[in-house]
Design a protein around this motif. Structure first.
Motif, PDB file in Angstrom:
ATOM      1  N   ALA A   7       0.864  -1.174   0.000  1.00 17.00           N
ATOM      2  CA  ALA A   7       0.000   0.000   0.000  1.00 17.00           C
ATOM      3  C   ALA A   7       0.902   1.226   0.000  1.00 17.00           C
ATOM      4  O   ALA A   7       1.799   1.337   0.839  1.00 17.00           O
ATOM      5  CB  ALA A   7      -0.879  -0.014   1.245  1.00 17.00           C
ATOM      6  N   LEU A   8       0.652   2.135  -0.962  1.00 17.24           N
ATOM      7  CA  LEU A   8       1.538   3.292  -1.108  1.00 17.24           C
ATOM      8  C   LEU A   8       0.707   4.561  -1.296  1.00 17.24           C
ATOM      9  O   LEU A   8      -0.398   4.523  -1.849  1.00 17.24           O
ATOM     10  CB  LEU A   8       2.464   3.085  -2.314  1.00 17.24           C
ATOM     11  N   THR A 116       5.439   6.769 -11.228  1.00 17.79           N
ATOM     12  CA  THR A 116       6.732   6.660 -10.535  1.00 17.79           C
ATOM     13  C   THR A 116       6.736   5.442  -9.613  1.00 17.79           C
ATOM     14  O   THR A 116       7.708   4.674  -9.591  1.00 17.79           O
ATOM     15  CB  THR A 116       6.991   7.948  -9.712  1.00 17.79           C
ATOM     16  N   LEU A 117       5.645   5.250  -8.863  1.00 10.93           N
ATOM     17  CA  LEU A 117       5.583   4.103  -7.940  1.00 10.93           C
ATOM     18  C   LEU A 117       5.594   2.785  -8.709  1.00 10.93           C
ATOM     19  O   LEU A 117       6.305   1.837  -8.330  1.00 10.93           O
ATOM     20  CB  LEU A 117       4.315   4.181  -7.079  1.00 10.93           C
ATOM     21  N   MET A 119       6.798   2.193 -11.686  1.00 15.45           N
ATOM     22  CA  MET A 119       8.119   1.976 -12.283  1.00 15.45           C
ATOM     23  C   MET A 119       9.148   1.636 -11.207  1.00 15.45           C
ATOM     24  O   MET A 119       9.977   0.733 -11.390  1.00 15.45           O
ATOM     25  CB  MET A 119       8.524   3.238 -13.052  1.00 15.45           C
ATOM     26  N   ARG A 120       9.077   2.333 -10.071  1.00 15.08           N
ATOM     27  CA  ARG A 120      10.041   2.067  -8.995  1.00 15.08           C
ATOM     28  C   ARG A 120       9.936   0.618  -8.502  1.00 15.08           C
ATOM     29  O   ARG A 120      10.932  -0.086  -8.366  1.00 15.08           O
ATOM     30  CB  ARG A 120       9.765   3.032  -7.835  1.00 15.08           C
ATOM     31  N   GLU A 121       8.697   0.171  -8.308  1.00 17.71           N
ATOM     32  CA  GLU A 121       8.492  -1.205  -7.829  1.00 17.71           C
ATOM     33  C   GLU A 121       8.886  -2.218  -8.906  1.00 17.71           C
ATOM     34  O   GLU A 121       9.432  -3.281  -8.601  1.00 17.71           O
ATOM     35  CB  GLU A 121       7.030  -1.416  -7.406  1.00 17.71           C
ATOM     36  N   GLY A 122       8.584  -1.882 -10.156  1.00 26.20           N
ATOM     37  CA  GLY A 122       8.934  -2.780 -11.264  1.00 26.20           C
ATOM     38  C   GLY A 122      10.442  -2.954 -11.383  1.00 26.20           C
ATOM     39  O   GLY A 122      10.950  -4.079 -11.518  1.00 26.20           O
ATOM     40  N   ILE A 123      11.170  -1.833 -11.303  1.00 27.13           N
ATOM     41  CA  ILE A 123      12.635  -1.901 -11.406  1.00 27.13           C
ATOM     42  C   ILE A 123      13.208  -2.676 -10.210  1.00 27.13           C
ATOM     43  O   ILE A 123      14.095  -3.523 -10.364  1.00 27.13           O
ATOM     44  CB  ILE A 123      13.252  -0.481 -11.488  1.00 27.13           C
ATOM     45  N   ALA A 124      12.673  -2.394  -9.016  1.00 24.64           N
ATOM     46  CA  ALA A 124      13.179  -3.077  -7.814  1.00 24.64           C
ATOM     47  C   ALA A 124      12.972  -4.586  -7.942  1.00 24.64           C
ATOM     48  O   ALA A 124      13.864  -5.380  -7.608  1.00 24.64           O
ATOM     49  CB  ALA A 124      12.470  -2.535  -6.574  1.00 24.64           C
TER      50      ALA A 124
END
Ligand SMILES: CC(C)(COP(=O)(O)OP(=O)(O)OC[C@H]1O[C@@H](n2cnc3c(N)ncnc32)[C@H](O)[C@@H]1OP(=O)(O)O)[C@@H](O)C(=O)NCCC(=O)NCCS
Length: 190
Positions: A7-8, A116-117, A119-124
Motif C-alpha cells: 500500500a503506497l 513513478t511508484l 516503475m520504482r516497484e517494477g525496477i526493484a
C-alpha cells in the motif's frame, strides 16, 4: 509470492495497492486498458484495435504469473484497477535476460506519482531476478510526462527510428530507452 503487495501513498493523499495481476482481474484490466487507450495520444494502438477476449486476457495474465522474467503489476484503488505496468521478458533464450516495459494509467490518476511508484516497484523487482539484466521500452519523444518519468528513473536513450508512427496527419519518431540492471556477466570482446 512473486511480488509482495504494498500500500503506497500518492501525491494526492490517496492510498493505492500495488500487486501482481491475478487471473480474476482479467475483465477489469481489459476495461481499464481500453479506457486509457481511448485518451492516450502516445500509445500506438486504437481502443478498437485492442480486441483482447476474456480467454486471451486470462492467458496473457497467466504468462506473467508463470514466466520468471516477467511481471504484471496492477494499481488498485477502492477495488478498481486504475493502472498497470507490464515487464514482459523475452521468451527466446538469447534475449531472456531482457524485458520490455509497457504502462498506462487512467487519465484521472495521471501526474499523481502513480507512474513513478509502478516503475520504482517494477525496477526493484527486476533487479532481484537473477535472469534479468536489461529493461527497455519505446516511447514517443513528445510524450513529456513519460519522458520525464523514464529519465528520472534512470533510463537512457538508446536510439530513434524516425517517422515510425503515423497518425493525426503526421509522423512521430520512436525512441528506445534502456536501463541496465546489473553489471555484464560475460566480458564483451573489445
Ligand atoms: C506515462 C504515465 C504512465 C506516467 O505516469 P504518471 O503517474 O502520470 O507519472 P508521475 O506522476 O509518476 O510522474 C510524471 C513526472 O512527469 C512530470 N511531468 C508531467 N508533465 C510534464 C510535462 N509536460 N513536461 C515535463 N515533465 C512533466 C511530472 O512533474 C512528474 O515528475 P516529478 O515526479 O519529478 O514531479 C501516465 O501519464 C500515462 O498513463 N500516460 C498515458 C499512457 C502513456 O503515455 N503510457 C506510456 C507509453 S510509453
Amino acid at each position: 509470492m512473486k511480488f509482495t503487495p504494498r500500500a503506497l501513498l500518492l501525491k494526492n493523499g490517496k492510498e493505492v495497492i500495488l500487486r501482481s495481476a491475478r487471473i480474476s482481474d482479467t475483465p477489469a484490466l481489459i476495461q481499464t486498458i481500453k479506457n486509457y487507450l481511448a485518451d492516450s495520444t502516445y500509445i500506438p494502438q486504437t481502443p478498437e484495435e485492442f480486441t483482447m477476449t476474456l480467454e486471451e486476457g486470462q492467458q496473457w495474465i497467466a504468462s506473467f504469473i508463470t514466466k520468471d522474467n516477467s511481471l504484471l503489476i496492477v494499481a488498485e484503488f477502492d477495488g478498481a484497477i486504475i493502472g498497470n505496468i507490464d515487464i514482459n521478458g523475452h521468451q527466446r533464450q538469447m534475449m531472456a535476460h531482457t524485458a520490455v516495459i509497457g504502462m498506462g494509467i487512467l487519465s484521472e490518476w495521471r501526474n499523481t506519482g502513480l507512474g513513478t511508484l509502478l516503475m520504482r516497484e517494477g525496477i526493484a523487482w527486476a533487479k532481484q531476478q537473477p535472469i534479468l539484466e536489461l529493461l527497455w521500452l519505446q516511447v514517443y519523444p513528445e510524450n513529456d510526462t513519460a519522458m520525464a518519468l523514464y529519465k528520472k528513473m534512470g533510463f537512457e536513450e538508446s536510439g530513434i527510428i524516425k517517422n515510425f508512427f503515423k497518425h493525426h496527419d503526421r509522423y512521430y519518431d520512436n525512441l528506445t530507452m534502456s536501463f541496465p540492471l546489473k553489471q555484464h556477466r560475460i566480458k564483451t570482446p573489445l
